[in-house]
Design an enzyme around this catalytic site. Structure first.
Site, PDB file in Angstrom:
ATOM      1  CB  SER A  60       3.976   9.934 -37.326  1.00  0.00           C
ATOM      2  OG  SER A  60       3.473   9.391 -36.134  1.00  0.00           O
ATOM      3  NE  ARG A  61       6.185  16.514 -38.400  1.00  0.00           N
ATOM      4  CZ  ARG A  61       5.592  16.851 -37.276  1.00  0.00           C
ATOM      5  NH1 ARG A  61       6.009  16.349 -36.132  1.00  0.00           N
ATOM      6  NH2 ARG A  61       4.567  17.696 -37.268  1.00  0.00           N
ATOM      7  CG  MET A 108      -1.278  14.314 -33.396  1.00  0.00           C
ATOM      8  SD  MET A 108      -0.940  15.919 -34.107  1.00  0.00           S
ATOM      9  CE  MET A 108       0.743  15.717 -34.610  1.00  0.00           C
ATOM     10  CG  LEU A 123      -1.299   4.483 -33.779  1.00  0.00           C
ATOM     11  CD1 LEU A 123      -2.178   3.550 -32.931  1.00  0.00           C
ATOM     12  CD2 LEU A 123      -0.996   5.761 -33.001  1.00  0.00           C
ATOM     13  CE  LYS A 132      10.351  11.925 -31.684  1.00  0.00           C
ATOM     14  NZ  LYS A 132       9.495  13.057 -31.934  1.00  0.00           N
ATOM     15  CD  GLU A 147       6.563  -1.774 -31.217  1.00  0.00           C
ATOM     16  OE1 GLU A 147       6.680  -1.708 -29.980  1.00  0.00           O
ATOM     17  OE2 GLU A 147       5.733  -2.516 -31.768  1.00  0.00           O
ATOM     18  N   GLY A 148       6.625   3.490 -30.672  1.00  0.00           N
ATOM     19  CA  GLY A 148       6.623   4.499 -29.601  1.00  0.00           C
ATOM     20  C   GLY A 148       5.227   4.655 -29.022  1.00  0.00           C
ATOM     21  CG  HIS A 149       2.158   6.422 -31.432  1.00  0.00           C
ATOM     22  ND1 HIS A 149       2.599   6.385 -32.733  1.00  0.00           N
ATOM     23  CD2 HIS A 149       2.003   7.735 -31.123  1.00  0.00           C
ATOM     24  CE1 HIS A 149       2.692   7.622 -33.205  1.00  0.00           C
ATOM     25  NE2 HIS A 149       2.355   8.467 -32.240  1.00  0.00           N
TER      26      HIS A 149
HETATM   27  P1  AMP Z   1       2.183  12.011 -31.742  1.00  0.00           P
HETATM   28  O1  AMP Z   1       1.261  11.071 -32.443  1.00  0.00           O
HETATM   29  O2  AMP Z   1       3.486  12.196 -32.441  1.00  0.00           O
HETATM   30  O3  AMP Z   1       1.500  13.285 -31.338  1.00  0.00           O
HETATM   31  O4  AMP Z   1       2.574  11.285 -30.384  1.00  0.00           O
HETATM   32  C1  AMP Z   1       1.600  10.828 -29.476  1.00  0.00           C
HETATM   33  C2  AMP Z   1       2.271  10.442 -28.194  1.00  0.00           C
HETATM   34  O5  AMP Z   1       3.232   9.423 -28.438  1.00  0.00           O
HETATM   35  C3  AMP Z   1       3.023  11.618 -27.554  1.00  0.00           C
HETATM   36  O6  AMP Z   1       2.855  11.565 -26.143  1.00  0.00           O
HETATM   37  C4  AMP Z   1       4.447  11.335 -27.956  1.00  0.00           C
HETATM   38  O7  AMP Z   1       5.396  11.884 -27.059  1.00  0.00           O
HETATM   39  C5  AMP Z   1       4.482   9.823 -27.911  1.00  0.00           C
HETATM   40  N1  AMP Z   1       5.562   9.333 -28.761  1.00  0.00           N
HETATM   41  C6  AMP Z   1       5.802   9.645 -30.060  1.00  0.00           C
HETATM   42  N2  AMP Z   1       6.942   9.058 -30.481  1.00  0.00           N
HETATM   43  C7  AMP Z   1       7.440   8.358 -29.426  1.00  0.00           C
HETATM   44  C8  AMP Z   1       8.592   7.554 -29.214  1.00  0.00           C
HETATM   45  N3  AMP Z   1       9.475   7.335 -30.178  1.00  0.00           N
HETATM   46  N4  AMP Z   1       8.774   7.002 -27.990  1.00  0.00           N
HETATM   47  C9  AMP Z   1       7.891   7.219 -26.994  1.00  0.00           C
HETATM   48  N5  AMP Z   1       6.791   7.984 -27.122  1.00  0.00           N
HETATM   49  C10 AMP Z   1       6.554   8.543 -28.328  1.00  0.00           C
END
Ligand code: AMP
Length: 301
Positions: free
Chosen positions: A193-194, A37, A40, A156, A42-44
């Protein structure tokens, strides 16, 4: 990175995304998809790097999916940073960035949804009835649009990962789902992101999620605690000590069904400790697997 590099990788229509993927297929490249979403971090980027290492062509979708938000204010507050996101994604190995409008994904008259029941009604789905219906519908659409060989999701969002795995099994999507470990800040807070919406004080308070989960893992691994009530009670105790935090759910769950272990039930290695906590006005989630040997913060550095 030049604006030309970004604009040639950026697809805003489904037709453009089809075109990009078609060329890659013709060149016999495997396709990896990373749905996001945006905003972005480091997780993404860890998911994108992994996808780039395992596939010949990587599509990153950036779409704040309106139908998975029950809370209109949360949707409106969600950050939109597509220019930066595209540059970061390409830098991490993305070949195409698919960033459609809501109208492109849900044109007038749209009325087909993927409704799973069961696992989607628990935890993050209990208070937010439409959430996983929205997630499954958008992920199902992205799978049809991109037709990837592999799709990457973070642990996560462990419940989401399990929901997507089940959807792929139930509906026979020929796609391998790859789960990737949670990337954390140095103090343990899971990247999200939050997090950017937390005030300085709330950011400090938000560390209680990691502390609570770590305490459950410690009790399980080092003190042999096996009762669900002891572990959830310990987590609640840690959260209660933080005045800015308000727990939404605190559970130990079966890792397949995400059904909560009853308070009197025994928990097993592989079960997950799950939290949703409101810190100030921001809802944060995190989770950890219970293992016989304890994961420490140093493991995340
Ligand atoms: P989001 O943009 O929050 O919908 O996340 C997109 C993808 O990134 C989803 O598969 C999340 O689980 C993954 N993601 C988000 N935050 C993390 C994180 N801290 N570590 C690993 N993956 C993450």
């Amino acid at each position: 990175m030049t604006t030309d590099t970004i604009s040639s990788a950026l697809c805003t229509t489904i037709a453009e995304a089809h075109g990009a993927v078609f060329s890659a297929r013709m060149a016999n490249r495997t396709i990896g998809l990373v749905p996001t979403m945006g905003a972005l971090h480091e997780g993404h980027l860890s998911l994108i790097r992994r996808a780039a290492a395992e596939n010949g062509f990587v599509v990153v979708s950036v779409f704040v999916n309106p139908i998975q938000f029950d809370d209109a204010a949360d949707f409106v507050a969600y950050p939109h940073t597509i220019e930066e996101d595209a540059a970061l994604a390409i830098d991490a190995g993305a070949d195409a960035v698919f960033a459609p409008s809501a109208k492109e994904m849900y044109p007038d008259g749209f009325s087909s949804y993927i409704d799973m029941g069961g696992i989607t009604e628990r935890l993050c789905g209990a208070a937010r009835k439409a959430h996983f219906r929205g997630v499954c519908t958008v992920v199902g659409k992205l799978f049809h649009i991109v037709q990837p060989d592999r799709a990457y999701f973070g642990e996560k969002d462990a419940q989401q990962l399990a929901v997507v795995r089940k959807m792929v099994r139930d509906l026979n999507f020929p796609i391998r789902i790859v789960g990737c470990p949670t990337v954390r800040e140095p103090d343990g807070l899971a990247m999200s992101s939050r997090n950017a919406r937390l005030s300085q004080e709330e950011r400090k308070a938000a560390r209680c999620l990691f502390r609570a989960l770590s305490e459950a893992c410690r009790l399980f691994a080092e003190e042999g605690a096996r009762g669900a009530a002891a572990l959830t009670g310990a987590m609640r105790g840690v959260l209660a000590a933080e005045p800015l935090a308000r727990a939404e759910y605190v559970e130990i769950v079966d890792p397949e069904t995400f059904a909560s272990r009853a308070p009197e039930a025994a928990v097993h290695a592989g079960d997950r400790a799950m939290l949703a906590v409101h810190v100030g006005g921001v809802r944060l989630i995190d989770n950890m697997e219970l293992t016989e040997t304890r994961e420490t913060l140093a493991d995340h550095d």
